[in-house]
Design a protein around this motif. Structure first.
Motif, PDB file in Angstrom:
ATOM      1  N   MET A 187       0.855  -1.099   0.153  1.00 17.20           N
ATOM      2  CA  MET A 187      -0.025   0.118   0.191  1.00 17.20           C
ATOM      3  C   MET A 187       0.886   1.136  -0.057  1.00 17.20           C
ATOM      4  N   PRO A 188       0.596   2.306  -0.536  1.00 15.37           N
ATOM      5  CA  PRO A 188       1.431   3.426  -0.484  1.00 15.37           C
ATOM      6  C   PRO A 188       1.392   4.175   0.821  1.00 15.37           C
ATOM      7  N   PRO A 189       2.580   4.981   1.069  1.00 20.34           N
ATOM      8  CA  PRO A 189       2.517   5.830   2.171  1.00 20.34           C
ATOM      9  C   PRO A 189       1.322   6.510   2.425  1.00 20.34           C
ATOM     10  N   GLY A 190       1.038   6.629   3.705  1.00 23.45           N
ATOM     11  CA  GLY A 190      -0.306   7.297   4.033  1.00 23.45           C
ATOM     12  C   GLY A 190      -1.616   6.699   3.876  1.00 23.45           C
ATOM     13  N   MET A 191      -1.323   5.501   3.466  1.00 24.70           N
ATOM     14  CA  MET A 191      -2.600   4.677   3.283  1.00 24.70           C
ATOM     15  C   MET A 191      -2.735   3.417   4.129  1.00 24.70           C
ATOM     16  N   PRO A 192      -2.295   3.095   5.444  1.00 24.24           N
ATOM     17  CA  PRO A 192      -2.251   2.217   6.154  1.00 24.24           C
ATOM     18  C   PRO A 192      -3.443   1.431   6.362  1.00 24.24           C
ATOM     19  N   LEU A 193      -3.424  -0.092   6.153  1.00 24.00           N
ATOM     20  CA  LEU A 193      -4.451  -0.822   6.388  1.00 24.00           C
ATOM     21  C   LEU A 193      -4.764  -0.764   7.852  1.00 24.00           C
ATOM     22  N   GLY A 194      -6.229  -0.740   8.269  1.00 23.95           N
ATOM     23  CA  GLY A 194      -6.344  -0.530   9.850  1.00 23.95           C
ATOM     24  C   GLY A 194      -7.118  -1.521  10.449  1.00 23.95           C
ATOM     25  N   PRO A 195      -8.404  -1.142  10.973  1.00 21.41           N
ATOM     26  CA  PRO A 195      -8.932  -2.159  11.795  1.00 21.41           C
ATOM     27  C   PRO A 195      -9.828  -3.273  11.022  1.00 21.41           C
ATOM     28  N   VAL A 196      -9.968  -3.495  10.082  1.00 19.38           N
ATOM     29  CA  VAL A 196     -10.401  -4.678   9.390  1.00 19.38           C
ATOM     30  C   VAL A 196      -9.716  -5.876   9.639  1.00 19.38           C
ATOM     31  N   SER A 197     -10.045  -7.094  10.078  1.00 17.55           N
ATOM     32  CA  SER A 197      -9.500  -8.312  10.193  1.00 17.55           C
ATOM     33  C   SER A 197      -8.922  -8.578   9.028  1.00 17.55           C
ATOM     34  N   ASN A 198      -7.567  -8.772   9.095  1.00 24.61           N
ATOM     35  CA  ASN A 198      -6.859  -9.368   7.994  1.00 24.61           C
ATOM     36  C   ASN A 198      -6.508  -8.168   6.906  1.00 24.61           C
TER      37      ASN A 198
END
Length: 738
Positions: A187-198
């Motif tokens: 994923m690009p910087p500034g778009m971290p994956l978060g609270p979704v499981s997996n």
């Protein structure tokens, strides 16, 4: 390969939020007319009445059948599908279909269990279903090298800190044996994956661009936010690794998740997105640069102008350029965009409904509304849906199952010639020089097979010449060149194969995603030539004026241009001696009159401009000749001439011809030879105000005995039994009236 349980449109980590979408906070805000419904199915009356106008588009649904329907309590829901072209033993291009369904409970802690049902005949039969299949059809695609790729709906974290994700990718050469690997997603910087499981959910229908890049929709929530977004992933190394390509814009929505997408007839991508509203609604976005950027989403509105309520959208651009959209919850529905651009939705039909009650969640306790579409011919697709969701089947004793149903949208024109059938039976021929390919469906006949897949085509070295079975009054050509690449070709016509017309189609540097149609003044032609060195002819259709071939019609419907039908409709069921079907006259489709009533008959009328002298011609055959087959000519409801073809006393006794004087039938004589069952012969009726001649297989019967007072004619009526008799199955094809 841990894959958590997704089955009702909800995903692990989203289960509470999305499952609630099926429960309208205010049920009165959703207005749905129930069409059919309840198990066992009801509301499947025989078609009757009037067909539409021949010069107009039409859409509708046809037969339904089971993909898999096990006993009560055996789980099968939430179908997904994928189809690829192959060539069957008869030489036809058919779809090999993968239809997966979920067999796990719809709870976040359940591991995914996949049923995979497969068909090698465009979905007519699913002889095998395999439990615990390695992948689903939800994210399946054929790669440029011919191998299959499937991606799990739920990925896995690549590290304990939950900063990186691996997609679970499966590959196969044949769809039977699969290899699994982990494909990292960056994923690009500034778009971290978060609270979704997996990290995210992968959904649905990957696309392969011309340069081999694979695009894959997904949805997620970014770290530090709570809003669901829909995104597009890409792979430039055949699925081994993935990166972020774009976010499908979702301004003015509370958030979006599930994506259904397709090419449009004008070459753009359009995405239908499920919103996080309660109830869920659909919005639509477009991309003109292969999914790099997207337009601001707008409400996806049905023909009534109201935003469509629904989930799990799927889109299919049919080869004829019409665009279909399926969705559900409530029920199962299909929308049609006739011009294929998706900017306007012309029809909406409820295909299946079986809710047990209308209050609160009972309104959504029938089918889950999860649907999937696959194109199987130029104008027809198969819709897959579950008949009962695992969380709402109690009223039906947990009788779950996956159903299939024909849906279709047809373009104007009733004279499409079934070139493929004629090539297969030898009544038409094809000549030219063609380039070879590793795919069996890439062949000269691929230009006439009803598939717009890139491989199902003819690649010309210079030109190709089609010789039809006879001369036709050709007035329309449908042509698709390539699959988005610039292509150049001309189409010319000839009566003798030596003297050619000026081009009736002149395509220069054209980029096609579906058939384009060109109308021109009628030319008598038996030969059609396409010229273009190195050109890929994906699809070519030829139309004739003034003839009903029944090829370009909705499945099992009253044909356009015909009216007052009862027990009469178009059919293209394959020939089978057990039930009397034998196809059309050198074609797949015919008009069938089917009489199994002692107190009624089969009948249908063709209207045409009034004239004092009329000649009607047709190809005629039968499987059951126990009733008369009558041919009438008249004005409005007033008759003028009525003839009947009547079976002989035994199988070796020729048929006779009778005429009706308004009160009784009298014989005009017998045929010189028996017309055998399941065989087409030419029949013509030529009449003016004083004399009429019926010609059956070349034998003429002339009379002045009239059945009514009409002296001009604007209606041809075909019936079985007059008065009503029992047992008649007649087939009529290539009807022309002049």
């Amino acid at each position: 390969m841990p894959r958590s349980g997704f089955i009702g449109g909800a995903a692990a980590g989203f289960a509470l939020a999305l499952l609630a979408v099926g429960v309208a906070a205010n049920p009165s805000t959703v207005t749905v007319t129930r069409a059919g419904g309840s198990l066992p199915l009801t509301g499947d009356e025989l078609v009757s009445g009037d067909g539409g106008a021949p010069d107009q588009f039409a859409a509708g649904s046809g037969s339904h059948w089971n993909v898999l329907n096990w006993g009560p309590g055996s789980l099968a829901a939430v179908p997904a599908s994928y189809g690829l072209d192959s060539v069957d033993g008869t030489g036809r291009t058919v779809k090999r279909l993968f239809v997966s369904s979920q067999a796990n409970p719809d709870v976040g802690t359940a591991a995914s269990v996949v049923n995979m049902s497969t068909s090698d005949d465009s979905g007519l039969s699913f002889p095998t279903t395999r439990r615990n299949y390695p992948t689903t059809a939800l994210n399946m695609v054929r790669r440029p090298d011919g191998s299959l790729l499937g991606i799990d709906f739920i990925p896995e974290w690549a590290d304990t800190a939950h900063t990186r994700v691996n997609l679970i990718v499966h590959t196969s050469e044949d769809g039977a044996k699969w290899t699994t690997r982990k494909a990292p997603l960056t994923m690009p910087p500034g778009m971290p994956l978060g609270p979704v499981s997996n990290g995210l959910r992968v959904h649905r229908a990957p696309l392969v661009l011309q340069d081999g890049t694979i695009l894959q929709p997904a949805y997620t929530v970014l770290a530090g936010t709570s809003r669901q977004i829909s995104i597009v992933l890409q792979s430039t190394d055949n699925g081994k690794s993935w990166t972020f390509r774009s976010q499908i814009r979702s301004e003015n929505t509370p958030g979006t998740n599930e994506v259904g997408w397709s090419r449009t007839s004008d070459g753009r991508l359009t995405a239908a997105l499920r919103t996080t509203d309660n109830p869920a609604r659909l919005v639509q976005s477009f991309s003109g640069d292969d999914g790099r950027t997207w337009s601001e989403p707008v409400p996806l509105r049905g023909p009534d102008g109201v935003q469509v309520v629904g989930i799990y959208p799927d889109l299919v651009l049919q080869p004829n350029g019409t665009l279909l959209l399926s969705t559900g919850r409530p029920d199962v529905r299909v929308l049609t965009s006739f011009d294929g651009t998706g900017t306007k939705w012309d029809t909406q039909q409820t295909v299946f409904a079986n809710y047990p009650s209308t209050g609160n969640n009972g309104r959504y306790d029938g089918t889950s509304g999860n649907t999937s579409l696959e194109s199987v011919s130029a104008s027809r697709s198969v819709l897959f849906y579950d008949q009962c969701a695992v969380w709402g089947c109690g009223a039906y004793d947990e009788q779950m199952g996956i159903s299939a149903q024909y849906v279709a949208a047809v373009t104007p024109g009733t004279g499409r010639i079934d070139v493929m059938s004629k090539l297969l039976d030898g009544s038409a021929t094809l000549s030219g020089t063609f380039r070879k390919s590793r795919f069996p469906e890439t062949r000269p006949q691929g230009a006439f097979d009803g598939s717009s897949s890139p491989s199902a085509a003819a690649v010309l070295s210079k030109d190709m010449v089609l010789k039809l079975d006879r001369a036709y009054a050709v007035n329309r050509i449908g042509l698709m060149l390539g699959n988005g690449q610039p292509q150049t070709a001309t189409v010319q016509l000839s009566a003798d194969g030596e003297h050619w017309s000026a081009p009736v189609v002149n395509a220069a540097g054209r980029r096609d995603w579906a058939l384009r149609y060109t109308d021109f003044p009628v030319q008598q032609a038996q030969y059609v030539k396409v010229t273009g060195a190195g050109t890929t002819v994906t699809e070519l259709e030829v139309y004739a004026a003034g003839i009903d071939t029944f090829e370009n019609e909705k499945p099992f419907a009253v044909p356009r241009g015909w009216r007052d039908a009862e027990h009469a409709w178009v059919t293209d069921v394959a020939a089978n001696v057990a039930y009397g079907e034998f196809g059309g006259a050198h074609s797949a489709t015919a008009l069938r009159l089917w009489d199994k009533w002692t107190d009624d008959n089969a009948r249908i009328t063709r209207s045409f401009p009034a004239a004092g002298h009329t000649s009607a011609a047709m190809q005629w055959g039968y499987a059951d000749g126990r009733t008369k087959f009558t041919i009438g000519l008249g004005q409005g409801t007033s008759g003028a001439w009525s003839f009947a073809i009547v079976a002989g006393a035994g199988a070796t006794t020729p048929q006779s011809v009778q005429v009706f004087d308004g009160k009784a039938w009298t014989s005009l004589g017998s045929l010189s030879a028996v017309v055998p069952a399941r065989t087409y012969v030419p029949v013509t009726l030529d009449a003016d105000a004083t004399t009429a001649t019926l010609t059956v297989n070349g034998q003429r019967f002339t009379t002045t005995t009239r059945s009514g007072a009409a002296t001009t004619f604007d209606a041809l009526t075909l019936t079985t039994g007059d008065p009503a008799e029992y047992g008649g199955a007649y087939y009529v094809d290539d009807v022309s009236i002049s």
